[in-house]
Structures are given as structure tokens and as C-alpha cells.
Design a protein around this motif. Structure first.
Motif, PDB file in Angstrom:
ATOM      1  N   PRO A 100      -4.425  -2.288   2.727  1.00 21.43           N
ATOM      2  CA  PRO A 100      -3.843  -1.483   3.802  1.00 21.43           C
ATOM      3  C   PRO A 100      -2.737  -0.569   3.308  1.00 21.43           C
ATOM      4  N   THR A 117     -14.327  -1.102   6.957  1.00 19.62           N
ATOM      5  CA  THR A 117     -13.250  -1.431   6.022  1.00 19.62           C
ATOM      6  C   THR A 117     -12.888  -2.907   6.145  1.00 19.62           C
ATOM      7  N   SER A 119      -6.471  -1.197  10.107  1.00 19.98           N
ATOM      8  CA  SER A 119      -7.201  -0.029  10.579  1.00 19.98           C
ATOM      9  C   SER A 119      -7.753   0.740   9.394  1.00 19.98           C
ATOM     10  N   ARG A 152       2.848   0.579   6.655  1.00 17.10           N
ATOM     11  CA  ARG A 152       3.151   1.141   7.962  1.00 17.10           C
ATOM     12  C   ARG A 152       4.623   0.910   8.268  1.00 17.10           C
ATOM     13  N   GLY A 197     -12.245  -3.916   9.744  1.00 16.93           N
ATOM     14  CA  GLY A 197     -10.860  -4.293   9.965  1.00 16.93           C
ATOM     15  C   GLY A 197     -10.520  -5.726   9.632  1.00 16.93           C
ATOM     16  N   LYS A 233      -5.576  -7.688  11.736  1.00 21.41           N
ATOM     17  CA  LYS A 233      -6.624  -6.794  11.266  1.00 21.41           C
ATOM     18  C   LYS A 233      -5.976  -5.534  10.726  1.00 21.41           C
ATOM     19  N   ARG A 263     -11.191   3.793   8.308  1.00 15.68           N
ATOM     20  CA  ARG A 263     -12.423   4.458   8.696  1.00 15.68           C
ATOM     21  C   ARG A 263     -13.627   3.628   8.280  1.00 15.68           C
TER      22      ARG A 263
END
Length: 288
Positions: A283, A102, A97, A286, A247, A95, A99
């Protein structure tokens, strides 16, 4: 010695000299390559090296004939960008992350000139971004589609070169599958991929480790539309709408078979998701 005998001997000597010159040229090239490597070790600079052939992994490494088997290209590309290594994960991300409501739409196995342009058209109509996990052997002959994905803000991920089952491959073969595809993506998309998805969702330790070494995060999916079974447009739409949640990562395909149902389904469920308040996005990268 007759004139003919003399001419024969001179011709033979010329042939030997030509072969020696060829061998000397080859030795010089090898020595130059070794020198470049030594200089790189001293200066810390990466030497300019020939890229992988655009056709990707050598034919003798193929486990079995692929369903796509496109005509390979030849030649060499520019020097490659050194990947930024990431954290080695032990399982893929399922999934994302974000707000609010999404969701992420992903499309595997392409690009395919028969279906991918229609998917891109629909995404553009609604100003939506998606992720495309491409196979190198499909991307190499459809680089214009990768360039369009870049221009329109979509994310292109690595889905290996020939879509093999990674759990049956050696570590070196997995690297070859990944690197060849990353090279093609960099050439056409403009940068190396930051995301990787294992074919069939079959992950192993080598896939996680090598993906991290090549600067890619592993990502799977939350909702599988099973569109590769061609279940009908309504079933695909139902899978997406029933599985919609914050998510969620949706798996669909834009290649690997007749994907006309997937094209029609996207036209149906995308406006409904947007009307329901979902934010369809990609996304953020990260890093560890």
C-alpha cells in the motif's frame, strides 16, 4: 608518622580525589545535556541525543520472557528521524485500495534467518513486493535481512519489540515497545516504519494514539492463513486462494516457530494468484 602510615594516607587521599573527579565529570555531563535541551527550546532544533541501546527496551520492563530472547547488542546509533504524526484512527485498516485485482501479502514476527530468506527469494523470483511486520528483538540480530527488504522494495512495519499483548501493558511500556523497534528498523532499513500492527490483533486506544504519534498507520488483515498453527501446506494455500479478492490483506508468518509450511505455501499460491490476474503489491502511505 612512619613511612608506611604516610603512604597509606596519601593513597587514601588519591582515592577520594579520583571519586570527586568522577562525580564532577558526571555532573558536567548532566549540565551539558540540560544546556542542549534549553538550546533546542530556543532554536527549535532537536539536539543530538543518544539513541536507545540496540537491545531495545530495558530488561526490567519485560512482562515475561519472550520466545525469541536473542543476545542483545550494545552501543548507540545515530540521531533519530523525527516521525511525522498521522491521524489517530479508532480501528485498523483491514483492506487496501487499488486499481483492479490488488492484494497485499504480509508476514509477521520476523525476520528469521531460517525462513525469511526463502520467502524473499520467492518474492524476488516473481518480482513481487510484500510487507514484513518485524519484532525488534528479532530484527536487532538480523539487520542484514531488513537491509535486503529495503533493497528489494518491500515495506517493513513495526510489530513491537517482544510481541506482547498490548491491552495488558501501560501506556509507557507500549511506547517503549514501539520506539525501540522503530529505532532498529531505521538503522537497518534506512527509514522509520510507516505502518504498525498490534500483536495478536489486540488493539486499544493507547496503541492507536501512540502509533499515530510515531507516524505509523495501523493495519490488520482480511485473510488469516492460520499458518502459525502449522495446519499443513495445502490448508495455507487454500486459505489464500479461497480468500483472494480485490483489496485483501493476507496474514502469514516468517518466524515464531517452524515456518517451513509457510515457505512452501508461498511458492505454490503466488504464481497461481498472478496467473489469475491479481496484482500483488504494497500500500501507498496515507497521511491525514
Amino acid at each position: 608518622m612512619t613511612k608506611d602510615q604516610l603512604l597509606t594516607r596519601l593513597s587514601s587521599k588519591a582515592a577520594v580525589l579520583t571519586r570527586r573527579r568522577a562525580l564532577l565529570a558526571g555532573a558536567t555531563a548532566v549540565a551539558a545535556a540540560g544546556t542542549a535541551g534549553a538550546l533546542a527550546a530556543l532554536t527549535g532544533e532537536e539536539p543530538v541525543r543518544p539513541a536507545l541501546p540496540a537491545a531495545g527496551p530495558p530488561a526490567h520492563l519485560a512482562a515475561k520472557p519472550s520466545a525469541y530472547r536473542l543476545q542483545p547488542l550494545t552501543g548507540y546509533g545515530p540521531p533519530r528521524t523525527a516521525p511525522r504524526k498521522t491521524l489517530v484512527r479508532h480501528e485498523p485498516l483491514l483492506k487496501v485500495s487499488g486499481r483492479g485485482r490488488t492484494m497485499v501479502l504480509t508476514f509477521d514476527d520476523g525476520p528469521d534467518p531460517r525462513y525469511t530468506p526463502h520467502i524473499l527469494d520467492t518474492l524476488a523470483e516473481y518480482d513481487v513486493r510484500a510487507m514484513f511486520f518485524v519484532c525488534g528483538e528479532m530484527a536487532v540480530d538480523n539487520q542484514d535481512l531488513l537491509a535486503r527488504m529495503s533493497d528489494e522494495g518491500h515495506v517493513v512495519g513495526n510489530h513491537t519489540w517482544s510481541h506482547p499483548l498490548l491491552t495488558r501493558l501501560s501506556r509507557s511500556r507500549i511506547r517503549t515497545e514501539m520506539e525501540g523497534t522503530s529505532d532498529v528498523i531505521e538503522d537497518a532499513y534506512g527509514e522509520r516504519p510507516q505502518w504498525f500492527r498490534a500483536p495478536y490483533g489486540a488493539w486499544n486506544r493507547a496503541a492507536f494514539q501512540l502509533g499515530a504519534e510515531l507516524g505509523m498507520e495501523p493495519i490488520a488483515w482480511t485473510v488469516d492463513t492460520l499458518d502459525w498453527t502449522t495446519p499443513g501446506t495445502r490448508r495455507i494455500v487454500g486459505a489464500v486462494e479461497n480468500g483472494a479478492a480485490p483489496g485483501v490483506v493476507v496474514l502469514s508468518h516468517d518466524a515464531g516457530g517452524d515456518r517451513s509450511q509457510s515457505v512452501r505455501a508461498l511458492r505454490d499460491y503466488l504464481p497461481h494468484l498472478l496467473d489469475s490476474g491479481y496484482h500483488i503489491t504494497v500500500p501507498l502511505r496515507r497521511y491525514a
